[in-house]
Design a protein around this motif. Structure first.
Motif, short mmCIF file in Angstrom:
data_model
loop_
_atom_site.label_atom_id
_atom_site.label_comp_id
_atom_site.label_asym_id
_atom_site.label_seq_id
_atom_site.Cartn_x
_atom_site.Cartn_y
_atom_site.Cartn_z
N SER A 121 -30.86 1.52 -7.04
CA SER A 121 -30.17 1.55 -8.33
C SER A 121 -30.49 0.31 -9.16
CB SER A 121 -28.65 1.66 -8.14
OG SER A 121 -28.12 0.42 -7.73
N ARG A 122 -30.43 0.48 -10.46
CA ARG A 122 -30.67 -0.64 -11.38
C ARG A 122 -29.69 -1.77 -11.11
NH1 ARG A 122 -29.56 0.30 -17.47
NH2 ARG A 122 -27.57 -0.16 -16.60
N GLU A 123 -28.43 -1.42 -10.86
CA GLU A 123 -27.41 -2.43 -10.59
C GLU A 123 -27.74 -3.23 -9.32
OE1 GLU A 123 -26.11 0.62 -13.24
OE2 GLU A 123 -26.80 0.85 -11.18
N GLU A 124 -28.21 -2.55 -8.28
CA GLU A 124 -28.58 -3.25 -7.05
C GLU A 124 -29.79 -4.16 -7.28
OE1 GLU A 124 -28.90 -4.77 -3.25
OE2 GLU A 124 -27.18 -3.84 -4.25
N LEU A 125 -30.76 -3.68 -8.03
CA LEU A 125 -31.92 -4.52 -8.33
C LEU A 125 -31.51 -5.76 -9.11
CD1 LEU A 125 -34.44 -1.72 -9.32
CD2 LEU A 125 -34.63 -3.23 -7.32
N GLN A 126 -30.60 -5.60 -10.07
CA GLN A 126 -30.12 -6.75 -10.85
C GLN A 126 -29.34 -7.72 -9.96
OE1 GLN A 126 -28.26 -4.26 -13.87
NE2 GLN A 126 -29.65 -5.12 -15.41
N ALA A 127 -28.55 -7.19 -9.05
CA ALA A 127 -27.80 -8.05 -8.12
C ALA A 127 -28.76 -8.83 -7.23
CB ALA A 127 -26.84 -7.22 -7.28
N ARG A 128 -29.81 -8.18 -6.74
CA ARG A 128 -30.80 -8.86 -5.90
C ARG A 128 -31.51 -9.96 -6.68
NH1 ARG A 128 -33.93 -4.13 -2.44
NH2 ARG A 128 -32.07 -3.27 -1.44
N ALA A 129 -31.85 -9.67 -7.93
CA ALA A 129 -32.52 -10.68 -8.76
C ALA A 129 -31.59 -11.85 -9.01
CB ALA A 129 -32.98 -10.06 -10.09
N SER A 130 -30.31 -11.57 -9.24
CA SER A 130 -29.34 -12.64 -9.46
C SER A 130 -29.19 -13.53 -8.23
CB SER A 130 -27.99 -12.03 -9.83
OG SER A 130 -27.04 -13.03 -10.04
#
Length: 135
Positions: A121-130
């Motif tokens: 998910s986009r949200e999971e990818l953003q969390a990983r990047a954060s």
């Protein structure tokens, strides 16, 4: 879908509005998201040099620029394609009536592409990047 496809080139890779010939869009990628044995569901990614609305309703114009001025938007469209690569229509069962996303933000576009490509998910990818930025 047919109206939008007639305005695109034979590959469906670009679009120019004859009434505003300096505004257009260009496909820059695609991801196969499903195959049922006969039909591929494909998410295609586009950039446009205008801001506008997208309409997948049968018989609609698809592209509706908000003005005659240059701007920018990125969008993803879910398309059904047969085994020979011929477009069959919008996959309205995906996204919002076939539209996966529409944004002016390149970062959001890249997350949408990564999500479609990986299944994360986009949200999971953003969390990983954060988390990676904080490390």
């Amino acid at each position: 879908m047919q109206t939008a496809l007639r305005k695109q080139d034979a590959e469906g890779d670009s679009f120019i509005d004859p009434s505003i010939p300096y505004l257009g869009s260009c496909k820059f990628g695609e991801v196969v998201t499903n195959f049922n044995g006969d039909t591929y569901s494909v998410l295609q990614f586009f950039i446009a040099n205008f801001d506008g609305d997208l309409d997948t309703t049968a018989g609609a114009s698809f592209y509706k620029p908000k003005s005659r001025d240059f701007d920018q938007m990125f969008f993803g469209v879910n398309i059904l394609i047969d085994r020979n690569g011929n477009p069959l229509g919008f996959d309205r069962s995906q996204g919002t009536n076939g539209i996966a996303f529409k944004t002016k933000d390149m970062s959001k576009t890249l997350y949408n592409i990564a999500s479609a490509s990986t299944g994360i998910s986009r949200e999971e990818l953003q969390a990983r990047a954060s988390r990676a930025r904080r490390a």
